[in-house]
Write a protein that holds these residues in place. Structure first.
Motif, PDB file in Angstrom:
ATOM      1  N   LYS A  86       1.845   7.554   3.018  1.00  0.00           N
ATOM      2  CA  LYS A  86       2.562   8.223   1.921  1.00  0.00           C
ATOM      3  C   LYS A  86       3.031   7.025   0.687  1.00  0.00           C
ATOM      4  CE  LYS A  86       4.764  11.908   4.536  1.00  0.00           C
ATOM      5  NZ  LYS A  86       6.266  12.287   5.232  1.00  0.00           N
ATOM      6  N   ARG A  87       2.987   7.526  -0.196  1.00  0.00           N
ATOM      7  CA  ARG A  87       3.299   6.636  -1.528  1.00  0.00           C
ATOM      8  C   ARG A  87       4.064   7.197  -2.550  1.00  0.00           C
ATOM      9  NH1 ARG A  87      -0.329   7.301  -6.095  1.00  0.00           N
ATOM     10  NH2 ARG A  87       0.069   4.941  -6.579  1.00  0.00           N
ATOM     11  N   VAL A  88       4.850   6.330  -3.250  1.00  0.00           N
ATOM     12  CA  VAL A  88       5.618   6.755  -4.267  1.00  0.00           C
ATOM     13  C   VAL A  88       5.038   7.032  -5.510  1.00  0.00           C
ATOM     14  CG1 VAL A  88       7.874   6.670  -5.491  1.00  0.00           C
ATOM     15  CG2 VAL A  88       7.775   5.977  -3.152  1.00  0.00           C
ATOM     16  N   ALA A  89       4.842   8.464  -5.914  1.00  0.00           N
ATOM     17  CA  ALA A  89       4.068   8.370  -7.393  1.00  0.00           C
ATOM     18  C   ALA A  89       4.894   7.978  -8.654  1.00  0.00           C
ATOM     19  CB  ALA A  89       3.671   9.988  -7.701  1.00  0.00           C
ATOM     20  N   ASP A  90       4.478   7.951  -9.661  1.00  0.00           N
ATOM     21  CA  ASP A  90       4.888   7.504 -11.045  1.00  0.00           C
ATOM     22  C   ASP A  90       6.309   8.215 -11.313  1.00  0.00           C
ATOM     23  OD1 ASP A  90       2.865   5.331 -11.210  1.00  0.00           O
ATOM     24  OD2 ASP A  90       1.663   7.015 -12.678  1.00  0.00           O
ATOM     25  N   ASP A  91       6.101   9.405 -11.007  1.00  0.00           N
ATOM     26  CA  ASP A  91       7.283  10.486 -11.349  1.00  0.00           C
ATOM     27  C   ASP A  91       8.315  10.570 -10.254  1.00  0.00           C
ATOM     28  OD1 ASP A  91       6.045  11.738  -9.171  1.00  0.00           O
ATOM     29  OD2 ASP A  91       5.872  13.509 -10.189  1.00  0.00           O
ATOM     30  N   GLY A  92       8.340   9.399  -9.147  1.00  0.00           N
ATOM     31  CA  GLY A  92       9.260   9.449  -8.206  1.00  0.00           C
ATOM     32  C   GLY A  92       8.978  10.110  -6.938  1.00  0.00           C
ATOM     33  N   SER A  93       8.069  11.184  -6.905  1.00  0.00           N
ATOM     34  CA  SER A  93       7.880  11.817  -5.879  1.00  0.00           C
ATOM     35  C   SER A  93       6.816  11.246  -5.066  1.00  0.00           C
ATOM     36  CB  SER A  93       7.259  13.403  -6.173  1.00  0.00           C
ATOM     37  OG  SER A  93       5.760  13.164  -6.806  1.00  0.00           O
ATOM     38  N   GLU A  94       6.941  12.029  -3.582  1.00  0.00           N
ATOM     39  CA  GLU A  94       6.078  11.225  -2.496  1.00  0.00           C
ATOM     40  C   GLU A  94       4.827  11.944  -2.314  1.00  0.00           C
ATOM     41  OE1 GLU A  94       8.755   8.945   1.051  1.00  0.00           O
ATOM     42  OE2 GLU A  94       7.784  11.225   1.361  1.00  0.00           O
ATOM     43  N   GLU A  95       3.727  11.247  -2.448  1.00  0.00           N
ATOM     44  CA  GLU A  95       2.473  11.896  -2.065  1.00  0.00           C
ATOM     45  C   GLU A  95       1.733  11.323  -1.149  1.00  0.00           C
ATOM     46  OE1 GLU A  95       0.488  11.477  -5.806  1.00  0.00           O
ATOM     47  OE2 GLU A  95       0.154   9.609  -5.438  1.00  0.00           O
TER      48      GLU A  95
END
Length: 620
Positions: free
Chosen positions: A344-353
């Motif tokens: 899991k990584r944190v996307a640019d918009d702050g959401s997890e993907e």
């Protein structure tokens, strides 16, 4: 003398043959009358074999090398089947390996069997073992003891013919001397030099095929005739890969073994198949009835069908294909197209993907560390870092990881360039050591080396079977040779390429052509003569034709070869075709209801599972 098991082990240690290759070669030797039957647990030799072996010893090594009396051996293997005698050269007298006319693997395996059988009737070796201890006053550091062990062979005995191999790569050969300097009581050696050597305890060696066969036999798993198929299927189905003669478990092996150990522990218990073999032996002797045993095995209270029905609902598909390795910033999952990393990584918009990245097939659990995993994930998330710019095109050159391993690519995939130039890294090349110059060289393959002395150009390239040189003879005719391990496809020159092209071309199975008969008029490929398991044959392309009896390598002509190949090709085209006068087709019979599908877990599957479990246990 050899049994099936010990033959497979020694052929793997000494000749680097797999169990499957050993049995295939031994089958050919048996069918042509060179050796006795090669599927046996017995070490017993017939009187005929003992007499032949002792005659060989007396003739070749002298009577002083004969054992005082004939040697006979008894079998110690569990559940041994002794319908045949030990594997040995066939006949009342043993043919010397040099007089058999064999070559390649056939000769190497026959020679191994010949030496082992002859050595079994030779005198014992006489050795002098010497151990020396030097006590030294270390002053303020205290006393120290230095020890040296030596061995002197006073009489070689059976070592003259045979020295058994070892699974331990660091073990010295039994027949090797270790000589110490001459010493006597009262000597006071002087210290000339002291070198401090560090030593770290090494993990146990991986299983080779020889070591795994030895373990299967020790545990009573399977029969000599099943070892080759067990190991072959383990490799064929991707549970293990063979690297430097060692079996390395794959991610699939880890996942499958973990699933079976958790939900079906009794089926992958190494004693399970040994117990089953014991019951099957009792069935064969009439002590146990086969039908009640099968009924109990499949449909009993703890039968296979019952276990599957009870436990299949407890299996979590996602968890069963997940492998967690210590120290990794992610997990490994098994997918339809192989293993991949997931985190899991944190996307640019702050959401997890979820981030997923395919693992190259060549990476095993032992090879994957945190640094390598982070590099693959980073390339997936941010795109690859370039190695530099191609001065000819101005495009950036990238190092990428794909399902089939690392590769270099010139430029990015775009609408204007949907298929950028790519090149795989040669086997043995480490991605971290790759330079821009090397990458550009790979992307510019094939490279022109020059003109062949007989006409036509020569190129060096990299194909699906590795690096090669090719001679373009004209009219579409090409002659290929693989580069040797010491050759570099980016550095190989014209003279080396001409030297390789002059060597006889190897056919399928690694056989070398005995003679090149030439290229018939109007044909694209030459006709070559080979010596195979069943005698001499000619080959052109994919068509083989055996030589008729009485025809030798010296008498066969190009015209005869063309006729033999044409007849073989015509016979092949006619196979399975019905003539005009065949009877009318019978009306189709009523379709029978489909038979109930047998459970997926078979005896052979359990044997493989036990073998995989042994490999994994050693690896962890």
């Amino acid at each position: 003398p050899f049994t099936t098991s010990t033959l497979q082990q020694e052929a793997n240690r000494k000749l680097r043959l797999s169990a499957r290759e050993t049995m295939r070669t031994a089958q050919g030797l048996y069918e042509r009358g060179f050796i006795t039957y090669m599927r046996t647990d017995s070490v017993h030799l017939s009187d005929q074999a003992i007499n032949a072996a002792r005659n060989c010893v007396a003739d070749k090594y002298g009577k002083e090398y004969l054992s005082p009396s004939a040697r006979q051996f008894s079998t110690k293997a569990r559940n041994a089947q002794e319908a045949h005698e030990a594997i040995r050269p066939a006949g009342e007298s043993f043919r010397d390996p040099s007089a058999t006319g064999l070559d390649g693997r056939d000769l190497a395996l026959y020679e191994l069997i010949w030496k082992r059988t002859v050595a079994s009737q030779m005198a014992e070796a006489r050795l002098t073992m010497l151990s020396v201890e030097l006590d030294v006053d270390g002053g303020s550091l205290g006393p120290a003891t230095f020890r040296a062990n030596g061995k002197r062979i006073d009489f070689p005995g059976f070592f003259r013919a045979y020295v058994e191999g070892s699974d331990d790569p660091d073990a010295a050969l039994e027949g090797q001397e270790v000589l110490l300097p001459s010493l006597k009581t009262g000597d006071s050696p002087s210290c000339k030099e002291v070198e401090a050597l560090g030593h770290q305890t090494q993990p146990p060696a991986r299983y080779s095929e020889a070591a795994l066969v030895k373990m299967l036999e020790k545990e009573g798993i399977g029969r000599p005739s099943t070892y080759a198929s067990i190991i072959g299927t383990i490799v064929d189905r991707g549970y293990a890969t063979l690297q430097n003669n060692a079996l390395t478990p794959s991610f699939t092996a880890f996942a499958v073994t973990a699933l079976l150990e958790e939900h079906f522990p009794d089926l992958v218990d190494t004693s399970f198949t040994a117990r089953m073999e014991g019951t099957l032996d009792e069935i064969s002797t009439g002590k146990v009835q086969w039908l009640p045993y099968l009924e109990s095995f499949y449909k009993g209270d703890q039968g296979l069908e019952t276990q599957v029905q009870q436990r299949e609902g407890d299996i979590d598909p996602t968890a069963s294909r997940t492998i967690e390795l210590e120290g990794l910033p992610c997990v490994v999952r098994i997918g339809r197209f192989g293993a991949y990393l997931e985190t899991k990584r944190v996307a640019d918009d702050g959401s997890e993907e979820l981030l997923k990245a395919t693992l190259p097939n060549e990476i095993t659990p032992a090879d994957l560390d945190a640094d390598k995993a982070e590099l693959i994930l980073k390339q997936k998330a941010e795109g690859p870092e370039s190695l530099g710019e191609d001065p000819e095109t101005g495009d950036l050159v990238y190092l990428l990881f794909g399902q089939y391993g690392p590769y270099v690519q010139r430029g990015q995939v775009s609408d204007e360039n949907p298929k950028p130039k790519r090149a795989s890294l040669p086997k043995g090349t480490k991605p971290e050591d790759l330079t821009l110059e090397d990458a550009l060289g790979l992307l510019r393959l094939p490279r022109h080396l020059g003109e062949h002395p007989e006409g036509g150009k020569i190129e060096a390239g990299l194909g699906r079977f590795g690096p090669y040189v090719v001679h373009h003879k004209g009219k579409g005719e090409k002659d290929y040779r693989s580069l040797k391990a010491e050759d570099d496809v980016l550095m190989v020159g014209l003279s080396r390429a001409v030297e390789l092209l002059a060597q006889p071309k190897r056919g399928r199975g690694g056989r070398t052509a005995l003679k090149d008969l030439g290229t018939p008029e109007g044909a694209d490929e030459a006709i070559q003569l080979f010596d195979g398991p069943y005698g001499l044959y000619v080959k052109q392309g994919k068509v083989n034709a055996s030589l008729p009896e009485g025809t030798t390598a010296d008498t066969i002509t190009l015209e005869q070869a063309v006729e033999l190949l044409a007849a073989k090709a015509a016979a092949g085209k006619g196979k399975g075709r019905k003539g005009a006068g065949t009877a009318a087709k019978k009306p189709a019979a009523a379709k029978k209801p489909a038979a109930k599908k047998a459970p997926a877990t078979t005896k052979t599957g359990r044997l493989r599972a036990s073998a995989v479990r042994i490999i994994k246990a050693a690896d962890s």
